[in-house]
Design an enzyme around this catalytic site. Structure first.
Site, PDB file in Angstrom:
ATOM      1  N   SER A 183       0.855  -1.191   0.000  1.00 31.14           N
ATOM      2  CA  SER A 183       0.000   0.000   0.000  1.00 31.14           C
ATOM      3  C   SER A 183       0.882   1.229   0.000  1.00 31.14           C
ATOM      4  CB  SER A 183      -0.873  -0.027   1.254  1.00 31.14           C
ATOM      5  OG  SER A 183      -1.268   1.280   1.604  1.00 31.14           O
ATOM      6  N   LYS A 225       0.818  -3.392   4.791  1.00 28.98           N
ATOM      7  CA  LYS A 225      -0.040  -4.137   3.862  1.00 28.98           C
ATOM      8  C   LYS A 225       0.725  -5.007   2.872  1.00 28.98           C
ATOM      9  CE  LYS A 225      -3.955  -4.079   3.492  1.00 28.98           C
ATOM     10  NZ  LYS A 225      -4.919  -3.143   2.910  1.00 28.98           N
ATOM     11  N   GLU A 235      -7.082 -10.498  -7.098  1.00 29.66           N
ATOM     12  CA  GLU A 235      -8.148  -9.504  -7.277  1.00 29.66           C
ATOM     13  C   GLU A 235      -8.245  -9.106  -8.743  1.00 29.66           C
ATOM     14  OE1 GLU A 235      -8.140  -6.469  -3.893  1.00 29.66           O
ATOM     15  OE2 GLU A 235      -6.220  -7.480  -3.686  1.00 29.66           O
ATOM     16  N   TYR A 240     -22.774 -10.912 -44.327  1.00 31.99           N
ATOM     17  CA  TYR A 240     -21.784 -10.032 -43.727  1.00 31.99           C
ATOM     18  C   TYR A 240     -22.348  -8.624 -43.614  1.00 31.99           C
ATOM     19  CZ  TYR A 240     -17.622  -7.307 -42.813  1.00 31.99           C
ATOM     20  OH  TYR A 240     -16.732  -6.460 -42.237  1.00 31.99           O
ATOM     21  N   GLN A 261     -17.059  -6.295 -38.189  1.00 39.98           N
ATOM     22  CA  GLN A 261     -15.651  -5.933 -38.004  1.00 39.98           C
ATOM     23  C   GLN A 261     -15.328  -5.761 -36.515  1.00 39.98           C
ATOM     24  OE1 GLN A 261     -13.510  -3.475 -40.944  1.00 39.98           O
ATOM     25  NE2 GLN A 261     -13.462  -1.942 -39.331  1.00 39.98           N
ATOM     26  N   LYS A 318     -13.617  -8.636 -33.638  1.00 39.40           N
ATOM     27  CA  LYS A 318     -12.262  -9.068 -33.299  1.00 39.40           C
ATOM     28  C   LYS A 318     -11.712  -8.543 -31.972  1.00 39.40           C
ATOM     29  CE  LYS A 318     -11.614  -8.582 -37.859  1.00 39.40           C
ATOM     30  NZ  LYS A 318     -13.014  -8.907 -38.091  1.00 39.40           N
TER      31      LYS A 318
END
Ligand code: ARG
Length: 468
Positions: free
Chosen positions: A287, A293, A300, A327, A332, A335
């Site tokens: 931290s 910490k 996470e 199409y 497009q 992807k």
């Protein structure tokens, strides 16, 4: 084609070239350039077919082949100059080939970018699935090593995040090995679905030219176990179909979900409240404010990235759901989500493996937590069943014993025989024997249970698979 600003591949019927804004808006080369190796491979297969059917001469084919090889090297070396005015990976590579050989003008014969991109992504998916399967194997191996080391370390198993019954660290971690095993299989199913060749579908309705679809499928490795070519059976479906994108993103989401649940368990185990697990410094962070910490950020982030991968799947489903055949340019956008899921899952798997390799189980804390006699309350009910009591009644009897012990501020086995027998005379002098953990485990030697031999058997099974 000399007109300034006009699109070099499809500009024939246009007076003006695209607006700069439209170029920037419509380009996909910034992200689909990673399909380049597959696009070059697909072009080579297509060219070999054009040669075989007499559309290319041997000389033209040789030039195309040489040019494609050079382009593959340039792409690999990072020296290829991508141009957004050429829109996408396909047109960039075709134009670059044209600079090397005039024969390039014949390469797009009987082909459309629609079946070209469908082919490219199928090659990509086959590759991506095999890479992810390797990643899954690494994560499985790391889980297995820890499961092996702590095959018999007892811990409480939880339901509702409340202590339920004793299990072992080995048994608990093996649950995740099973999940990842299913993911591994799922990615081979996706790869198998990808293994069908769409080339020859053209834009939607194929071609009048004498294309040999089987030949190109074979050249590109779209074959079954006996080497027979696998071809898409409907050209309209072949260019409109994005099932694989959804299947791939879904397999990624599901695998990520398993990693995310593992992450959550490990975050809990790593907390001071549980104390079962010590994570390595190398996969935790500190931290900026609190000097003490040591945070389990690796896990996470896996939880966080799982949300992102589920978002990618949702993105695809929503993009595709309203599209008419075949199409549409919306496609497009298919992807980026799959590339992202591929990248994110790959790194999540590697991080899982890395963090687990350096992780340590705090055996003492595990044992102490698992020694809670309440974990064996069900075993005591089973004991009564063995004395002939119906289970529902036995459940009530043990419930009453738990309440009585609580009342007296005692642990369950600390209840006196009189106290116990006042609840049920069927509790013989041996009723406390159920509170022995090794008895509890050795009585659980049926498939799927945490008995030592069961756990060892499953470890052996997975080791055999992963080391073969
Ligand atoms: N860049 C395009 C895509 O990824 C390639 C296919 C283009 N086809 C077309 N008819 N405009 O979707």
């Amino acid at each position: 084609m000399a007109d300034k600003g006009k699109q070099v591949t499809w500009g024939g019927r246009f007076k003006d070239g695209p607006d700069g804004l439209m170029l920037a808006f419509g380009e996909s080369v910034s992200f689909d350039q990673r399909l380049a190796p597959y696009d070059l491979q697909g072009s080579l297969g297509h060219a070999a077919m054009l040669l075989a059917v007499g559309i290319l001469t041997q000389e033209e084919f040789n030039q195309i082949e040489k040019g494609l090889q050079e382009l593959a090297e340039e792409v690999k070396a990072g020296t290829f100059m991508w141009k957004i005015e050429l829109e996408d990976v396909h047109m960039n590579l075709e134009q670059a080939l044209r600079e090397k050989t005039g024969a390039a003008d014949k390469l797009h014969t009987g082909r459309s970018r629609n079946d070209q991109v469908a082919t490219d992504v199928r090659l990509f998916f086959k590759d991506a699935c095999s890479q992810l399967r390797e990643g899954i194997e690494q994560a499985m191996k790391a889980l297995l090593a820890l499961a092996q080391k702590h095959a018999s370390t007892p811990i409480p198993g939880y339901t509702h995040l409340q202590r339920a019954q004793p299990v072992t660290v080995g048994h608990h971690l093996l649950a995740y090995v099973e999940m990842l095993g299913r993911d591994h299989e799922r990615f081979s199913t996706v790869a198998n679905h990808a293994n069908v060749c769409p080339l020859g579908s053209g834009a939607i309705a194929g071609s009048t030219l004498p294309l040999d679809r089987a030949l190109v499928a074979k050249a590109l490795g779209f074959v079954d176990e006996s080497g027979e070519p696998r071809l898409t059976p409907n050209g309209m479906d072949a260019v409109a179909d994005r099932d694989l994108f959804v299947e791939f993103a879904s397999a990624c989401s599901l695998c990520a979900l398993h990693l995310s649940r593992l992450a959550e368990d490990l975050i809990l185990w790593n907390s001071a409240e549980f104390g079962y697990l010590i994570l390595p410094d190398s996969f935790t962070t500190g931290s900026s404010l609190m000097p003490q910490k040591k945070n389990p950020d690796c896990f996470e982030l896996i939880r966080g990235k799982t949300g992102r991968m589920i978002g990618n799947l949702t993105n695809l489903l929503v993009t595709i759901k309203g599209l008419p055949l075949t199409y549409n340019r919306d496609l497009q956008e298919d992807k980026p989500p799959v590339f992202d899921s591929f990248d994110q899952l790959g790194i999540c798997l590697a991080v899982t493996a890395g963090a687990l390799e350096g992780a340590q189980i705090n055996e003492e804390t595990c044992r102490a937590a698992a020694s809670d006699p309440l974990l064996l309350a069900t075993d005591l009910a089973d004991y009564l069943v063995e004395q002939g009591m119906p289970f529902r009644q036995a459940h009530h009897v043990v419930g009453a014993l738990v309440a009585r012990a609580e009342e007296l501020n005692l642990s369950l086995p600390e209840l006196s025989d009189e106290d116990a027998q006042s609840v049920s005379p069927q509790l013989g002098s041996d009723w406390r024997e159920v509170f022995d953990l090794s008895r509890a485990f050795s009585r659980r030697e049926k498939p799927g249970m945490p008995g030592p031999q069961q756990v060892a058997g499953r470890i052996k099974f997975w080791e055999g698979i992963l080391n073969s």
